[in-house]
Design an enzyme around this catalytic site. Structure first.
Site, mmCIF file in Angstrom:
data_model
loop_
_atom_site.group_PDB
_atom_site.id
_atom_site.type_symbol
_atom_site.label_atom_id
_atom_site.label_comp_id
_atom_site.label_asym_id
_atom_site.label_seq_id
_atom_site.Cartn_x
_atom_site.Cartn_y
_atom_site.Cartn_z
ATOM 1 N N THR A 1 35.848 13.082 -57.855
ATOM 2 C CA THR A 1 35.616 11.801 -57.184
ATOM 3 C C THR A 1 34.542 12.017 -56.125
ATOM 4 O O THR A 1 34.743 12.784 -55.176
ATOM 5 C CB THR A 1 36.907 11.287 -56.535
ATOM 6 O OG1 THR A 1 37.921 11.162 -57.533
ATOM 7 C CG2 THR A 1 36.679 9.930 -55.879
ATOM 8 N N LYS B 1 35.733 4.712 -60.357
ATOM 9 C CA LYS B 1 36.742 5.624 -59.795
ATOM 10 C C LYS B 1 36.968 5.340 -58.316
ATOM 11 O O LYS B 1 38.106 5.374 -57.827
ATOM 12 C CB LYS B 1 36.319 7.077 -59.999
ATOM 13 C CG LYS B 1 37.309 8.101 -59.408
ATOM 14 C CD LYS B 1 38.688 7.990 -60.035
ATOM 15 C CE LYS B 1 39.731 8.866 -59.342
ATOM 16 N NZ LYS B 1 39.522 10.308 -59.518
ATOM 17 N N LYS C 1 39.508 11.964 -47.916
ATOM 18 C CA LYS C 1 38.180 12.036 -48.537
ATOM 19 C C LYS C 1 37.872 10.783 -49.353
ATOM 20 O O LYS C 1 36.823 10.151 -49.178
ATOM 21 C CB LYS C 1 38.083 13.262 -49.436
ATOM 22 C CG LYS C 1 36.813 13.330 -50.291
ATOM 23 C CD LYS C 1 36.813 14.495 -51.251
ATOM 24 C CE LYS C 1 37.676 14.307 -52.469
ATOM 25 N NZ LYS C 1 37.059 13.440 -53.515
#
Length: 297
Positions: free
Chosen positions: A97, A173, A241
Site C-alpha cells: 500500500t 487500495k 501509515k
C-alpha cells in the site's frame, strides 16, 4: 511465462501467496529479511535466496510483498537489489500500500531500465492469501498482464484490472484502507462504549454480528478483543501509515475526509501509547475507564 517466480517478503500475506503459487505448480523462489523464514519455506518445497538480486536472476516475474514504499525501494535499488539483476522484459509486481504517485513514478523508473511493472495492492488477510482467495487491485500495461495473468489468478480469487498504467490500483487500495481504518476505529469505539455501560462483551458481539450494525471489521477485529489476543495480523502502525496516505492523497486536491482524519488520530494515539506493533484492534486501548477481556490463551 517461465515456471520460476519470485516472492520477496514472507509475512502474513506473502507466505500465503507463495504457498498458493507453489500449489499451482510454480517453482517459487523466496527471500525475506528473516533468512529463517525463507529457509522454512524452502524446506516445504521452494528455493530460498539470501537477497533480492540472487532471487531475481532466476525469475521473469518478481512479486514484492513488503510493508511500504521505502522497503520496496530497498528491494529494488538497495544493496543486492532486484532491479539490476532482472532480465529485460521481466515484470515487477508491487503489492504494498503506497502513495499512488510514487507507484506511477516507479513504473516510469523501471521502464527506463527495460523492466515491466504491475501496480497490484492486495486485500483479504492472511487466511485468504494462504487459500488463494484474496483480492488484487491491479493496473499496468497489457504486456505486463500478458506475462503475469496466470500467476495472479493462482494467488487471488478476484483480480481487478483497473487501468492500463500504474496508479489506479493504488488509488483503489487507498480508498479500501480508508474504509478499513474507519470501520476498525468505529468497531473499537462501539465495543468500548458497550464495556463502559456494563454490557457483556460476548453478548454484545453476538448481537451486533447478527444485526444491521455489523461490519466485516467488527466481526473480525472484535473477536481479537474478546480473545484478549493482540498478536499482530495487521498492526496499529499499518493504519497510522495507510490512513496517513489516505489523507495525503486527499490533501493534494483539498478534499475533506473528516472520518478518516479522526480514525487516523485514534491510531496515532494508540501507537504513541505503545501499542503500535500490536494488532490494529488494539486501538480500543485508547478508551479510558474500561476493562478489556483478558487473554484466553
Amino acid at each position: 511465462m517461465s515456471q520460476n517466480i519470485g516472492v520477496i517478503g514472507l509475512g502474513a500475506m506473502g507466505r500465503g501467496m507463495a504457498q498458493s503459487l507453489r500449489r499451482a505448480g510454480y517453482t517459487v523462489h523466496v527471500c525475506d529479511v528473516r533468512l529463517e523464514a525463507a529457509q522454512a519455506f524452502a524446506a516445504e518445497g521452494g528455493v530460498a535466496h539470501a537477497h533480492p538480486a540472487a532471487l531475481a536472476q532466476h525469475c521473469e516475474v518478481v512479486v514484492s510483498v513488503v510493508v511500504n514504499a521505502a522497503q520496496t525501494e530497498e528491494v529494488l535499488f538497495g544493496p543486492h537489489g532486484a532491479a539490476a539483476a532482472m532480465a529485460a522484459g521481466s515484470v515487477f509486481v508491487m503489492c504494498s500500500t503506497v502513495d499512488p504517485n510514487w507507484s506511477i513514478a516507479l513504473e516510469q523508473r523501471l521502464g527506463s531500465l527495460g523492466l515491466q511493472y504491475l501496480d497490484a495492492p492486495i486485500s483479504g488477510g492472511s487466511a485468504k492469501a494462504a487459500s488463494g482467495e484474496m483480492t488484487m487491485m491491479t493496473s499496468g500495461r497489457p504486456e505486463a498482464y500478458a506475462k503475469v495473468g496466470q500467476a495472479l489468478d493462482a494467488m487471488a480469487a478476484k483480480v481487478y484490472q483497473l487501468g492500463d498504467a500504474a496508479g489506479a490500483g493504488s488509488k483503489v487500495k487507498i480508498i479500501n484502507q480508508l474504509l478499513a481504518g474507519v470501520h476498525i476505529a468505529a468497531a473499537a469505539e462501539a465495543m468500548a462504549l458497550g464495556l463502559r455501560e456494563g454490557v457483556a462483551a460476548d453478548a454484545l458481539y453476538e448481537v451486533i454480528t447478527h444485526s444491521a450494525g455489523n461490519s466485516w471489521m467488527f466481526e473480525n477485529r472484535m473477536a481479537h478483543v474478546l480473545a484478549g489476543d493482540y498478536t499482530p495480523l495487521s498492526a496499529v502502525d499499518i493504519f497510522v501509515k495507510d490512513l496517513g496516505l489516505v489523507l495525503d492523497t486527499a490533501r493534494a486536491t483539498k478534499f475533506p475526509l473528516p472520518l478518516s482524519a479522526t480514525a487516523h488520530q485514534m491510531f496515532m494515539q494508540a501507537s504513541t501509547a505503545g501499542h503500535g506493533r500490536e494488532d490494529d484492534s488494539a486501538v480500543i486501548k485508547i478508551f479510558p475507564g474500561i476493562t478489556l477481556p483478558a487473554s484466553n490463551k
